[in-house]
Design a protein around this motif. Sequence first.
Motif, mmCIF file in Angstrom:
data_model
loop_
_atom_site.group_PDB
_atom_site.id
_atom_site.type_symbol
_atom_site.label_atom_id
_atom_site.label_comp_id
_atom_site.label_asym_id
_atom_site.label_seq_id
_atom_site.Cartn_x
_atom_site.Cartn_y
_atom_site.Cartn_z
ATOM 1 N N ILE A 24 0.835 -1.205 0.000
ATOM 2 C CA ILE A 24 0.000 0.000 0.000
ATOM 3 C C ILE A 24 0.872 1.259 0.000
ATOM 4 O O ILE A 24 0.553 2.253 -0.662
ATOM 5 N N THR A 25 1.987 1.212 0.727
ATOM 6 C CA THR A 25 2.911 2.349 0.730
ATOM 7 C C THR A 25 3.510 2.582 -0.654
ATOM 8 O O THR A 25 3.615 3.722 -1.121
ATOM 9 N N LEU A 26 3.884 1.495 -1.333
ATOM 10 C CA LEU A 26 4.448 1.622 -2.675
ATOM 11 C C LEU A 26 3.430 2.185 -3.659
ATOM 12 O O LEU A 26 3.793 2.911 -4.593
ATOM 13 N N LEU A 27 2.158 1.856 -3.464
ATOM 14 C CA LEU A 27 1.121 2.417 -4.331
ATOM 15 C C LEU A 27 1.106 3.943 -4.233
ATOM 16 O O LEU A 27 0.946 4.637 -5.238
ATOM 17 N N ALA A 28 1.294 4.441 -3.030
ATOM 18 C CA ALA A 28 1.238 5.890 -2.824
ATOM 19 C C ALA A 28 2.428 6.609 -3.456
ATOM 20 O O ALA A 28 2.338 7.798 -3.778
ATOM 21 N N LEU A 29 3.536 5.910 -3.644
ATOM 22 C CA LEU A 29 4.722 6.549 -4.212
ATOM 23 C C LEU A 29 4.485 7.024 -5.643
ATOM 24 O O LEU A 29 5.143 7.966 -6.108
ATOM 25 N N ASP A 30 3.551 6.387 -6.344
ATOM 26 C CA ASP A 30 3.269 6.795 -7.724
ATOM 27 C C ASP A 30 2.488 8.096 -7.783
ATOM 28 O O ASP A 30 2.289 8.652 -8.857
ATOM 29 N N LEU A 31 2.056 8.604 -6.628
ATOM 30 C CA LEU A 31 1.288 9.845 -6.592
ATOM 31 C C LEU A 31 2.169 11.086 -6.610
ATOM 32 O O LEU A 31 1.659 12.200 -6.586
ATOM 33 N N LYS A 32 3.478 10.903 -6.629
ATOM 34 C CA LYS A 32 4.376 12.065 -6.597
ATOM 35 C C LYS A 32 4.063 12.992 -7.767
ATOM 36 O O LYS A 32 3.854 12.563 -8.903
ATOM 37 N N PRO A 33 3.994 14.307 -7.507
ATOM 38 C CA PRO A 33 3.646 15.249 -8.581
ATOM 39 C C PRO A 33 4.733 15.342 -9.638
ATOM 40 O O PRO A 33 5.919 15.363 -9.314
ATOM 41 N N GLU A 34 4.328 15.368 -10.877
ATOM 42 C CA GLU A 34 5.256 15.544 -11.994
ATOM 43 C C GLU A 34 4.857 16.822 -12.724
ATOM 44 O O GLU A 34 4.118 16.802 -13.709
ATOM 45 N N LEU A 35 5.331 17.933 -12.199
ATOM 46 C CA LEU A 35 4.919 19.240 -12.695
ATOM 47 C C LEU A 35 6.016 19.855 -13.560
ATOM 48 O O LEU A 35 7.208 19.668 -13.304
ATOM 49 N N THR A 36 5.594 20.600 -14.569
ATOM 50 C CA THR A 36 6.547 21.287 -15.438
ATOM 51 C C THR A 36 6.893 22.648 -14.834
ATOM 52 O O THR A 36 6.276 23.106 -13.870
ATOM 53 N N ASP A 37 7.864 23.292 -15.418
ATOM 54 C CA ASP A 37 8.273 24.607 -14.932
ATOM 55 C C ASP A 37 7.196 25.657 -15.139
ATOM 56 O O ASP A 37 7.250 26.737 -14.547
ATOM 57 N N ALA A 38 6.196 25.309 -15.978
ATOM 58 C CA ALA A 38 5.134 26.278 -16.255
ATOM 59 C C ALA A 38 4.165 26.426 -15.087
ATOM 60 O O ALA A 38 3.344 27.346 -15.067
ATOM 61 N N ALA A 39 4.259 25.545 -14.091
ATOM 62 C CA ALA A 39 3.324 25.580 -12.961
ATOM 63 C C ALA A 39 3.750 26.654 -11.967
ATOM 64 O O ALA A 39 4.158 26.375 -10.837
ATOM 65 N N PRO A 54 -5.700 9.813 -14.244
ATOM 66 C CA PRO A 54 -5.540 8.359 -14.370
ATOM 67 C C PRO A 54 -4.711 7.751 -13.230
ATOM 68 O O PRO A 54 -4.989 6.641 -12.775
ATOM 69 N N THR A 55 -3.708 8.512 -12.768
ATOM 70 C CA THR A 55 -2.883 8.026 -11.662
ATOM 71 C C THR A 55 -3.704 7.929 -10.387
ATOM 72 O O THR A 55 -3.605 6.945 -9.634
ATOM 73 N N TYR A 56 -4.544 8.938 -10.134
ATOM 74 C CA TYR A 56 -5.369 8.925 -8.928
ATOM 75 C C TYR A 56 -6.387 7.791 -8.986
ATOM 76 O O TYR A 56 -6.636 7.111 -7.979
ATOM 77 N N LEU A 57 -6.975 7.601 -10.159
ATOM 78 C CA LEU A 57 -7.969 6.542 -10.315
ATOM 79 C C LEU A 57 -7.342 5.173 -10.085
ATOM 80 O O LEU A 57 -7.907 4.324 -9.367
ATOM 81 N N ALA A 58 -6.173 4.958 -10.673
ATOM 82 C CA ALA A 58 -5.492 3.676 -10.504
ATOM 83 C C ALA A 58 -5.100 3.461 -9.047
ATOM 84 O O ALA A 58 -5.196 2.347 -8.517
ATOM 85 N N PHE A 59 -4.672 4.547 -8.372
ATOM 86 C CA PHE A 59 -4.288 4.428 -6.972
ATOM 87 C C PHE A 59 -5.468 4.041 -6.096
ATOM 88 O O PHE A 59 -5.373 3.106 -5.283
ATOM 89 N N VAL A 60 -6.573 4.749 -6.239
ATOM 90 C CA VAL A 60 -7.753 4.465 -5.407
ATOM 91 C C VAL A 60 -8.266 3.044 -5.659
ATOM 92 O O VAL A 60 -8.598 2.306 -4.723
ATOM 93 N N VAL A 101 1.429 -5.767 -7.415
ATOM 94 C CA VAL A 101 0.282 -4.883 -7.662
ATOM 95 C C VAL A 101 0.717 -3.440 -7.912
ATOM 96 O O VAL A 101 0.200 -2.792 -8.831
ATOM 97 N N PRO A 102 1.671 -2.872 -7.144
ATOM 98 C CA PRO A 102 2.101 -1.499 -7.456
ATOM 99 C C PRO A 102 2.677 -1.358 -8.870
ATOM 100 O O PRO A 102 2.484 -0.325 -9.527
ATOM 101 N N PHE A 103 3.388 -2.387 -9.351
ATOM 102 C CA PHE A 103 3.958 -2.325 -10.696
ATOM 103 C C PHE A 103 2.861 -2.275 -11.763
ATOM 104 O O PHE A 103 2.896 -1.411 -12.657
ATOM 105 N N THR A 104 1.892 -3.193 -11.675
ATOM 106 C CA THR A 104 0.830 -3.200 -12.688
ATOM 107 C C THR A 104 -0.066 -1.968 -12.553
ATOM 108 O O THR A 104 -0.621 -1.497 -13.544
ATOM 109 N N THR A 105 -0.186 -1.440 -11.339
ATOM 110 C CA THR A 105 -0.966 -0.215 -11.136
ATOM 111 C C THR A 105 -0.297 0.967 -11.819
ATOM 112 O O THR A 105 -0.950 1.760 -12.499
ATOM 113 N N ALA A 106 1.018 1.107 -11.621
ATOM 114 C CA ALA A 106 1.763 2.189 -12.269
ATOM 115 C C ALA A 106 1.699 2.056 -13.789
ATOM 116 O O ALA A 106 1.572 3.044 -14.520
#
Length: 202
Positions: A24-39, A54-60, A101-106
């Motif tokens: 479950i902890t590894l699942l949460a690691l995929d939630l890290k923000p990937e923001l561009t410099d434009a943010a 899609p990342t949030y949906l897969a995580f939940v 499961v975290p691998f296939t979720t990501a």
Amino acid sequence: MSDAERTDSARLEAFSDGVFAVVITLLALDLKPELTDAAKDSHTLLWQLASRWPTYLAFVTSFATVLIMWIDHHGILKFARRVDTPVLFANGFLMLLTTLVPFTTALLSAHLMEPSGSMAGALYSGLFVLINVAYNLLWRLLRRQQPPDALEHRLTWHYRLGFPVYLAATVVALWSLPLSLAMCAGMWALWSANMRPVHDGV
């Protein structure tokens, strides 16, 4: 059950609980923000975060799945009268597959909106085919330790149902990913409801 057998069962459950917690902890690691410099402003930040739905949906979805798996695992261990070597290996096989499961979720979250999403969905559902096999194996070993009753027959039927449904969901994913995920969700809901009599002591 002797004190030694209770200790073995408690150690097995503690080990398995640790694996589920790590997954479950590894699942949460995929939630890290990937923001561009434009943010640089709030509007752009919110837009970029929202674009990762899609990342949030897969995580939940996967969090709920692993939670149900943990509840299910906790329930069937109530039937354990002794923890022998076959039970340990069967449980280890289940834990091995659970850690994937975290691998296939990501993979699913990364390809959900791409043409490759159907294959990612098939791999996601396919993992649950194998997980169902592992649950059936563990359940079969635990059932042999005591005379079966009506509740155990019901659990056996639901475990056996999972294999063809997950296998069908794997094939269906190649044509309709939403339908495949809905089939998987249906099985998770069924298992969640099915374990209530076990935890309620019915």
